[in-house]
Design an enzyme around this catalytic site. Structure first.
Site, PDB file in Angstrom:
ATOM      1  N   ARG A  46     -35.577  24.520  11.603  1.00 33.28           N
ATOM      2  CA  ARG A  46     -34.504  25.518  11.566  1.00 33.28           C
ATOM      3  C   ARG A  46     -34.740  26.545  10.464  1.00 33.28           C
ATOM      4  O   ARG A  46     -34.305  27.692  10.583  1.00 33.28           O
ATOM      5  CB  ARG A  46     -33.152  24.808  11.417  1.00 33.28           C
ATOM      6  CG  ARG A  46     -32.982  24.040  10.145  1.00 33.28           C
ATOM      7  CD  ARG A  46     -31.878  22.991  10.238  1.00 33.28           C
ATOM      8  NE  ARG A  46     -32.284  21.817  11.027  1.00 33.28           N
ATOM      9  CZ  ARG A  46     -31.528  20.756  11.249  1.00 33.28           C
ATOM     10  NH1 ARG A  46     -30.305  20.714  10.775  1.00 33.28           N
ATOM     11  NH2 ARG A  46     -31.976  19.747  11.965  1.00 33.28           N
ATOM     12  N   LYS A  59     -41.568  11.077   7.070  1.00 31.56           N
ATOM     13  CA  LYS A  59     -41.239  10.262   8.239  1.00 31.56           C
ATOM     14  C   LYS A  59     -41.904   8.892   8.127  1.00 31.56           C
ATOM     15  O   LYS A  59     -43.098   8.811   7.854  1.00 31.56           O
ATOM     16  CB  LYS A  59     -41.767  10.938   9.513  1.00 31.56           C
ATOM     17  CG  LYS A  59     -40.991  12.153   9.957  1.00 31.56           C
ATOM     18  CD  LYS A  59     -41.577  12.686  11.255  1.00 31.56           C
ATOM     19  CE  LYS A  59     -40.959  14.022  11.629  1.00 31.56           C
ATOM     20  NZ  LYS A  59     -39.543  13.939  12.016  1.00 31.56           N
TER      21      LYS A  59
HETATM   22  N1  BES Z   1     -39.774  17.825  14.688  1.00 35.45           N
HETATM   23  C1  BES Z   1     -38.656  17.016  14.361  1.00 35.45           C
HETATM   24  C2  BES Z   1     -37.820  16.631  15.570  1.00 35.45           C
HETATM   25  C3  BES Z   1     -38.491  15.782  16.619  1.00 35.45           C
HETATM   26  C4  BES Z   1     -38.456  14.399  16.537  1.00 35.45           C
HETATM   27  C5  BES Z   1     -39.107  16.353  17.708  1.00 35.45           C
HETATM   28  C6  BES Z   1     -39.063  13.629  17.515  1.00 35.45           C
HETATM   29  C7  BES Z   1     -39.706  15.591  18.683  1.00 35.45           C
HETATM   30  C8  BES Z   1     -39.692  14.220  18.587  1.00 35.45           C
HETATM   31  C9  BES Z   1     -37.752  17.762  13.384  1.00 35.45           C
HETATM   32  O1  BES Z   1     -38.388  18.596  12.492  1.00 35.45           O
HETATM   33  C10 BES Z   1     -37.035  16.720  12.585  1.00 35.45           C
HETATM   34  O2  BES Z   1     -37.676  16.012  11.875  1.00 35.45           O
HETATM   35  N2  BES Z   1     -35.713  16.660  12.720  1.00 35.45           N
HETATM   36  C11 BES Z   1     -34.915  15.706  12.026  1.00 35.45           C
HETATM   37  C12 BES Z   1     -33.750  16.430  11.409  1.00 35.45           C
HETATM   38  C13 BES Z   1     -32.922  15.608  10.474  1.00 35.45           C
HETATM   39  C14 BES Z   1     -33.695  15.270   9.214  1.00 35.45           C
HETATM   40  C15 BES Z   1     -31.658  16.358  10.120  1.00 35.45           C
HETATM   41  C16 BES Z   1     -34.454  14.658  13.012  1.00 35.45           C
HETATM   42  O3  BES Z   1     -34.159  15.023  14.158  1.00 35.45           O
HETATM   43  O4  BES Z   1     -34.446  13.493  12.668  1.00 35.45           O
HETATM   44 MN    MN Z   2     -39.003  17.585  10.739  1.00 42.36          MN
END
Ligand code: BES
Ligand code: MN
Ligand code: ZN
Length: 463
Positions: free
Chosen positions: A316, A242
């Site tokens: 997931r 990230k």
């Molecule tokens: N934990 C994150 C989602 C999240 C983001 C929760 C901001 C709370 C605040 C999750 O694991 C994630 O990174 N999801 C990605 C998925 C994508 C790579 C398909 C997302 O939502 O960007």
């Molecule tokens: Mn994630």
């Protein structure tokens, strides 16, 4: 902090009174210590809703804290002098008071004069007031205490909340309850072929765990409700790391796990006649020499070959194995709770969790319950058509969208991924709590974790 109910004014000098100012037309509360200290505006009588009332109660507490009032006295008749309020006000009141009073202070050196705590809230109400039953207040305090415990767990930074430390915190919290706990380590997970959990955790030196909590409050033969919580103690995104500032809040990526722990503890404290199982796969998603990689194939616990399209879509993967593990309980209902997608936040903003289920009655019931407790939710579709969008190029399915524009409908993509592993469950619902992970600026709660959806889960289980 305590809530005391008395039937007439105490006349205590140290206590500031919150009184309804009926002289002027505009609805307002005046808080005074003899002299007028501050004014809190309230909605007009007929405009009141439960949503606004919760905010009003929290505002009174937050203002009292700001003004360093140690004790406040509220006339119940004034506070409920509105239309459109429902009946379990005592519980909602106690929850609002305790949740508004909460602050995460683990790492704050106390100031010399002490923190601005409200030590006592005195409520003046005639005995046997229908809207303020003592047992309802007590119940509200029990629930809110666990909501706040959930916030503590989620707010604790990654350095102090690894999978092993999460296990330790849960073990400590369930002491004195009837909840039984078992924990699988990596070796045991390997034996059970839980490669979804193991893959996500393999880049971290902090080993993964799988937490199992069981509460038997009914006949042991009665099918349990199974709650599954995402327990990513820190989500860097892994190899698909990230960028700043997106990892900043990711110590809260175990909020779903924390909420399920808080819920089962509440159920045990309220002695509900229900059987509950909580499953929490807990891992740290880190980049490193041994991390799982984009393009990897992971053979999940149920045998599905998942192709890794993105290492940041890790939640997931760990939930999928938990859904498979849950099958051995033959649960009547399975609900998973996870800070799963940023896409849910794009869709709903920060004011409602996204719910997904094929069961219309459960969806309806959940939305009504969400509204009544203040853990707001909104339903998104889970149609079979969406399932075709995650077919794998090499593997069976992918952990991201492989058809059309990547990223479109990301919250739904994640939900249909989970649905693949939930097919055998009689009744299943997925709650994406990413939108409600942290408090919104105008919710009159401390910054940071909000403790959703503990109130919602408890009330759903009660029913
Ligand atoms: N934990 C994150 C989602 C999240 C983001 C929760 C901001 C709370 C605040 C999750 O694991 C994630 O990174 N999801 C990605 C998925 C994508 C790579 C398909 C997302 O939502 O960007
Ligand atoms: Mn994630
Ligand atoms: Zn995550």
């Amino acid at each position: 902090m305590k809530i005391t109910v008395v039937d007439r004014r105490t006349g205590r000098k140290k206590c500031a009174s919150v009184v309804f100012d009926e002289k002027i037309r505009e609805n307002r509360f005046v808080v005074s210590n003899g002299k007028e200290l501050l004014v809190i505006k309230a909605p007009k009588r007929a405009d009141m809703t439960m949503r606004k009332w919760i905010i009003l109660v929290r505002t009174i507490i937050q203002e009292a804290k700001k003004y360093n009032l140690k004790c406040i006295e509220i006339v119940w008749k004034d506070l409920v002098n509105f239309d459109n309020l429902d009946s379990e006000l005592g519980q909602i009141f106690a929850e609002a008071v305790y949740m508004a009073h909460y602050e995460f202070r683990k790492y704050k050196t106390p100031p010399k004069e002490g923190f601005g705590d409200v030590a006592e809230v005195v409520v003046i109400a005639p005995k046997n007031t229908k809207t303020l039953k003592r047992q309802n207040i007590k119940k509200g305090i029990t629930i809110a205490t666990q909501v706040n415990f959930c916030r503590d767990l989620a707010n604790t930074p990654g350095c102090d909340m690894t999978p092993a430390r999460f296990v330790g915190a849960v073990r400590k919290a369930i002491k004195g309850t009837k909840i039984k706990m078992r924990v699988l380590d990596e070796k045991q997970m390997k034996r059970k072929k839980m490669h979804g959990v193991l893959a996500v955790g393999q880049g971290s030196k902090n080993q993964s765990r799988f937490i199992i909590l069981e509460y038997i409050g009914a006949n042991p033969r009665q099918k349990p409700v199974c709650l599954i919580g995402k327990g990513v103690t820190f989500d860097t995104g892994g190899i698909d790391t990230k960028p700043h500032p997106h990892a900043l809040d990711m110590m809260m990526d175990m909020s779903g796990g924390a909420a399920t722990v808080a819920t089962i503890i509440t159920v045990a404290k309220l002695k509900l006649k229900k059987n509950i199982v909580v499953l929490i796969p807990t891992v740290e998603n880190m980049p490193g020499g041994s991390s799982f990689k984009p393009g990897d194939i992971v053979k999940m616990m149920d045998g599905t070959h998942v192709e890794i399209g993105h290492t940041d879509a890790e939640g997931r993967l760990i939930l999928a194995d938990a859904l498979t593990y849950a099958k051995m309980y033959k649960p009547c209902t399975v609900i998973d709770v996870a800070t799963l997608t940023g896409a849910a936040m794009v869709a709903l903003g920060e004011r409602a969790s996204a719910i997904f289920t094929d069961d219309d009655d459960l969806a309806q019931k959940t939305l009504e319950t969400a509204e009544s407790v203040g853990d707001y939710a909104w339903r998104l579709p889970l149609w079979d058509e969406y399932s075709t969008e995650i077919t794998g190029n090499v593997g069976d399915i992918s952990n991201i969208r492989t058809k059309g524009q990547p990223g479109y409908g990301g919250a739904i993509t994640a939900a249909v991924f989970l649905k693949h592993f939930a097919k055998e469950h009689k009744q299943w619902m997925h709650i994406d709590i990413a939108p409600t992970m942290t408090a919104v600026f105008d919710e009159q709660l401390a910054k940071g974790a909000k403790g959703s959806p503990v109130r919602l889960l408890v009330k759903l289980l009660e029913q």
